[in-house]
Design an enzyme around this catalytic site. Sequence first.
Site, PDB file in Angstrom:
ATOM      1  CG  ASP A  78      -1.738   1.200   1.254  1.00  0.00           C
ATOM      2  OD1 ASP A  78      -2.646   1.481   0.434  1.00  0.00           O
ATOM      3  OD2 ASP A  78      -1.685   1.900   2.488  1.00  0.00           O
ATOM      4  CG  ASP A 130      -2.475   7.200   0.055  1.00  0.00           C
ATOM      5  OD1 ASP A 130      -1.340   7.885  -0.264  1.00  0.00           O
ATOM      6  OD2 ASP A 130      -3.548   7.394  -0.469  1.00  0.00           O
ATOM      7  CE  LYS A 136      -5.037  -1.178  -1.298  1.00  0.00           C
ATOM      8  NZ  LYS A 136      -4.059  -0.785  -0.804  1.00  0.00           N
ATOM      9  CG  ASP A 156      -2.153   2.546   6.345  1.00  0.00           C
ATOM     10  OD1 ASP A 156      -2.153   2.155   5.199  1.00  0.00           O
ATOM     11  OD2 ASP A 156      -2.975   3.523   6.969  1.00  0.00           O
TER      12      ASP A 156
END
Length: 254
Positions: free
Chosen positions: A9, A11, A181, A206
Site C-alpha cells: 500500500d 497512503d 481493496k 496500514d
Amino acid sequence: MTYKGYLIDLDGTIYLGTKPIPAGRRFVERLQQKHIPFLFVTNNTTKTPQVVQQRLADEFGIFVDEAVIYTATLATIDYMDSRGLGKTFYAIGEAGLIESISAAGYIWDTETPDYVVVGLDSHVTYRQFELATLAVQKGALLIGTNPDKNIPTERGLVPGAGSLIALMETATQQEAVIIGKPNRYIMESALRELGLPKHDVLMVGDNYETDIQAAIQDGIDSLLVLTGFTQKEEIAGLPVAPTYVRDSLDDWQV
C-alpha cells in the site's frame, strides 16, 4: 518466512499525505537491493501511475518504474473490459480516474452511459451527483473504485471515496460494485501483474479494513504496519489477526 514478492500500500504505509514515512522508503530500497519484485497496490484513483511515480521520486525520494504501480483505476478498467456492457461512462473522480478510463477507449456520456464510476473527488458538486444518480436510474452499472471511508493525512482522517459511494448508494438505492481493496478483484489482478502465486506473496499496509482484509479474504499473508489508519490499541479487538504486525517497516526483514 521468506516471501518472493510483495504487494504494498502507499497512503499511510510509504507516506502520510504529504509527509514521508522514512521507514517506508528504506523498506522499498531493501527490496530493490535484493531484487525482490513488488507492486504498489493503491486504492487512490486521483492520480495516474505516471504521476504517482513522479510524486514518489520528487516528494519522497523513492525511485521506481511506472510498471510497479497498480491503482484501483487500472483495476476498474480491467473490470469494465471484462463486463463488456458498452464503451460509454460517466464518472465522479479526478483526472487520474477520468483520463485513464478515456485513454482505455471509453467515451464520456452524461445522459445514458453504460457505467457510472465513483471515486475520490475533492471538488465534487451536487450537480455531478445528480447526473450520476439519473444515469444509474436509466440503467448504468454503478461502480465504486474503492471503499475507503477515510484517507489518512498529516492533518488527520479526511473523507475518502467510500463516503461518496455511500451517498450514491443511498441516492440510487443500488449497491455499487466495489473494485478496490478489500475486494478480491484488485488483489487477483495485482497477483497476475506481479506474476507470483499468492502463497509466495506478502501484502503490506496500514489499514486493516482495506489492505489487511483484502489479504485475509484472498488467502494472502499480511503485514499490518502501525504508521497510518489502524492504531495499536485496535489490534486486540480485530476479528481476524493479520499474519504480522509491526510498529515500523524498519522492523521487517526482507
